[in-house]
Each structure stands twice: as C-alpha cells, then as structure tokens.
Write a protein that holds these residues in place. Structure first.
Motif, short mmCIF file in Angstrom:
data_model
loop_
_atom_site.label_atom_id
_atom_site.label_comp_id
_atom_site.label_asym_id
_atom_site.label_seq_id
_atom_site.Cartn_x
_atom_site.Cartn_y
_atom_site.Cartn_z
N ASN A 195 -26.66 2.30 10.86
CA ASN A 195 -27.35 2.52 9.58
C ASN A 195 -27.87 1.23 8.94
O ASN A 195 -27.41 0.82 7.89
CB ASN A 195 -26.42 3.23 8.58
CG ASN A 195 -25.96 4.56 9.09
OD1 ASN A 195 -26.74 5.32 9.65
ND2 ASN A 195 -24.69 4.86 8.90
N PRO A 196 -28.84 0.58 9.56
CA PRO A 196 -29.34 -0.68 8.99
C PRO A 196 -29.88 -0.49 7.57
O PRO A 196 -30.36 0.57 7.21
CB PRO A 196 -30.45 -1.10 9.95
CG PRO A 196 -30.76 0.08 10.78
CD PRO A 196 -29.58 1.00 10.74
N ILE A 197 -29.75 -1.53 6.78
CA ILE A 197 -30.21 -1.55 5.40
C ILE A 197 -31.61 -2.16 5.40
O ILE A 197 -31.85 -3.18 6.03
CB ILE A 197 -29.28 -2.42 4.52
CG1 ILE A 197 -27.82 -1.97 4.62
CG2 ILE A 197 -29.76 -2.46 3.08
CD1 ILE A 197 -27.52 -0.62 4.05
N SER A 198 -32.54 -1.54 4.68
CA SER A 198 -33.90 -2.08 4.63
C SER A 198 -33.89 -3.42 3.90
O SER A 198 -33.01 -3.69 3.08
CB SER A 198 -34.84 -1.11 3.91
OG SER A 198 -34.57 -1.09 2.52
N PHE A 258 -23.76 -0.15 2.25
CA PHE A 258 -23.93 -1.58 2.44
C PHE A 258 -22.61 -2.23 2.84
O PHE A 258 -22.56 -3.07 3.75
CB PHE A 258 -24.49 -2.21 1.16
CG PHE A 258 -24.78 -3.68 1.27
CD1 PHE A 258 -25.67 -4.18 2.21
CD2 PHE A 258 -24.16 -4.58 0.41
CE1 PHE A 258 -25.94 -5.54 2.31
CE2 PHE A 258 -24.43 -5.94 0.49
CZ PHE A 258 -25.31 -6.42 1.44
N ARG A 259 -21.52 -1.85 2.19
CA ARG A 259 -20.20 -2.40 2.53
C ARG A 259 -19.83 -2.03 3.98
O ARG A 259 -19.30 -2.87 4.71
CB ARG A 259 -19.12 -1.88 1.58
CG ARG A 259 -19.31 -2.31 0.14
CD ARG A 259 -18.96 -3.77 -0.05
NE ARG A 259 -19.01 -4.12 -1.46
CZ ARG A 259 -19.95 -4.85 -2.01
NH1 ARG A 259 -20.93 -5.33 -1.28
NH2 ARG A 259 -19.92 -5.14 -3.28
N ARG A 260 -20.09 -0.79 4.37
CA ARG A 260 -19.80 -0.38 5.75
C ARG A 260 -20.65 -1.19 6.72
O ARG A 260 -20.18 -1.63 7.77
CB ARG A 260 -20.06 1.12 5.94
CG ARG A 260 -19.04 2.02 5.27
CD ARG A 260 -19.20 3.48 5.65
NE ARG A 260 -20.52 4.03 5.40
CZ ARG A 260 -20.89 4.63 4.27
NH1 ARG A 260 -20.04 4.76 3.27
NH2 ARG A 260 -22.12 5.10 4.14
N HIS A 261 -21.91 -1.40 6.36
CA HIS A 261 -22.83 -2.17 7.20
C HIS A 261 -22.35 -3.63 7.33
O HIS A 261 -22.35 -4.19 8.43
CB HIS A 261 -24.23 -2.11 6.60
CG HIS A 261 -25.25 -2.83 7.40
ND1 HIS A 261 -25.80 -2.32 8.54
CD2 HIS A 261 -25.82 -4.04 7.22
CE1 HIS A 261 -26.67 -3.18 9.04
NE2 HIS A 261 -26.70 -4.23 8.26
N GLN A 262 -21.95 -4.24 6.21
CA GLN A 262 -21.47 -5.61 6.25
C GLN A 262 -20.23 -5.73 7.13
O GLN A 262 -20.10 -6.67 7.91
CB GLN A 262 -21.13 -6.10 4.83
CG GLN A 262 -22.34 -6.36 3.98
CD GLN A 262 -21.94 -6.73 2.57
OE1 GLN A 262 -21.14 -6.05 1.94
NE2 GLN A 262 -22.49 -7.82 2.08
N ARG A 263 -19.33 -4.76 7.00
CA ARG A 263 -18.12 -4.80 7.84
C ARG A 263 -18.49 -4.66 9.31
O ARG A 263 -17.95 -5.37 10.16
CB ARG A 263 -17.14 -3.71 7.41
CG ARG A 263 -15.89 -3.77 8.26
CD ARG A 263 -14.82 -2.87 7.80
NE ARG A 263 -13.70 -2.95 8.72
CZ ARG A 263 -12.48 -2.63 8.41
NH1 ARG A 263 -12.21 -2.21 7.19
NH2 ARG A 263 -11.52 -2.71 9.30
#
Length: 172
Positions: A41-44, A124-129
């Motif tokens: 799930n990349p963040i734009s 975003f937190r899941r993505h960062q982790r």
C-alpha cells in the motif's frame, strides 16, 4: 556485502568519528524518501507531504489538554504561517483535517483529524513499519531494536533542542 549495502559501501564508509558525524546529515535527508518505497500500500507523494501536518495534529490531539492551530503547525514545522496555512488548507480539502472551535477559547480555530485522516495515518504507520522491516531485514534483531530505540531517543531529544535554544537566547 548484503542486499542493503550498495557496491563499494565499505570503501566509502566513514573512517573517523568526525567523518561519521558529518555523514549523519545526509543520511537523515535520505530517511524521508524511504517512505516512498513500494512496500505494501504505497503512500502517494502528495499524501506523504500531507502527513507532515497530520503527524502534528495527531500528536497534539492525543493529549486532551492540548489544542493545535495553524500557527502551532507553522511553529512545529518551522515554516512561515502562510506556508502552514496553505498546507493545512490542502489537508482540509483532501478531507483529512477538520477545523473546529477551541473548547478553551471559542474565538480560536483548532484542528482535528477526520476519520479519513486517522485512516491515512494508520496506513502511513503500517507503511513506515513495512519499510523499516524491509530495509533492516538482514540486520541482527538486536541491531534493529537498538536502532529503533536510539531513533526514538533522538526524536524525543528534539524538544530539548528548542528549549536549549530559548535558554541560549535568554538575557544573562
């Protein structure tokens, strides 16, 4: 050489304490870009910029005694109030932030995350982790956890930097 180590990295590694400390600044500039890694799930890029505002709104609203305004966002981001105003307006238009009246002073407008803002921050937190776990996948577990602890200690110390700066400006 590991998959996380670019070719020639060992030869380019800082050799003295001064070289190591001088390399920290450029390393920090690379950290934010890791948030764009294409893990799940990349963040734009646009939403990544919005998280600068959302992080501060989320942090402030987790404390029932705190409120955050556009001016507060400007101060925390270290930007001009007009820049912060445009950033906040963008997050409002995107549906991530809601303006509301202060419970302490009805003349003030404060900011709150919308449900969509809370969901973006959770994502975003899941993505960062995921990015952290991917980047450090071949590190020893102790190194991963030590780095995480030291990074948190470093960011907690940022508040002290502002206090020290104010103390240095105080008349003697």
């Amino acid at each position: 050489m590991t998959r996380n180590e670019p070719a020639g990295a060992a030869a380019d590694a800082p050799k003295t304490a001064d070289e190591l400390l001088d390399a920290v600044g450029p390393a920090f500039s690379k950290l934010r870009r890791t948030s764009l890694l294409e893990v799940e799930n990349p963040i734009s890029a646009k939403d990544l910029s919005r998280t600068l505002v959302l992080n501060h709104v989320l942090e402030a609203t987790q404390d029932p005694d705190r409120e955050i305004t556009v001016g507060g966002v400007a101060e925390l981001l270290g930007v001009d109030p007009s820049v912060a105003s445009r950033m906040v307006s963008d997050t409002i238009k995107a549906g991530y932030v809601i303006r509301g009246a202060s419970q302490r002073d009805g003349r003030r407008t404060v900011l709150h995350l919308s449900p969509a803002g809370r969901e973006l921050m959770a994502r975003f937190r899941r993505h960062q982790r995921s990015a952290f776990e991917y980047i450090t996948a071949d590190w020893p577990e102790r190194d991963r956890l030590d780095f995480a602890r030291l990074m948190l200690k470093y960011t907690d110390s940022l508040a002290d930097l502002r206090t020290r700066g104010l103390a240095a400006d105080a008349p003697r």
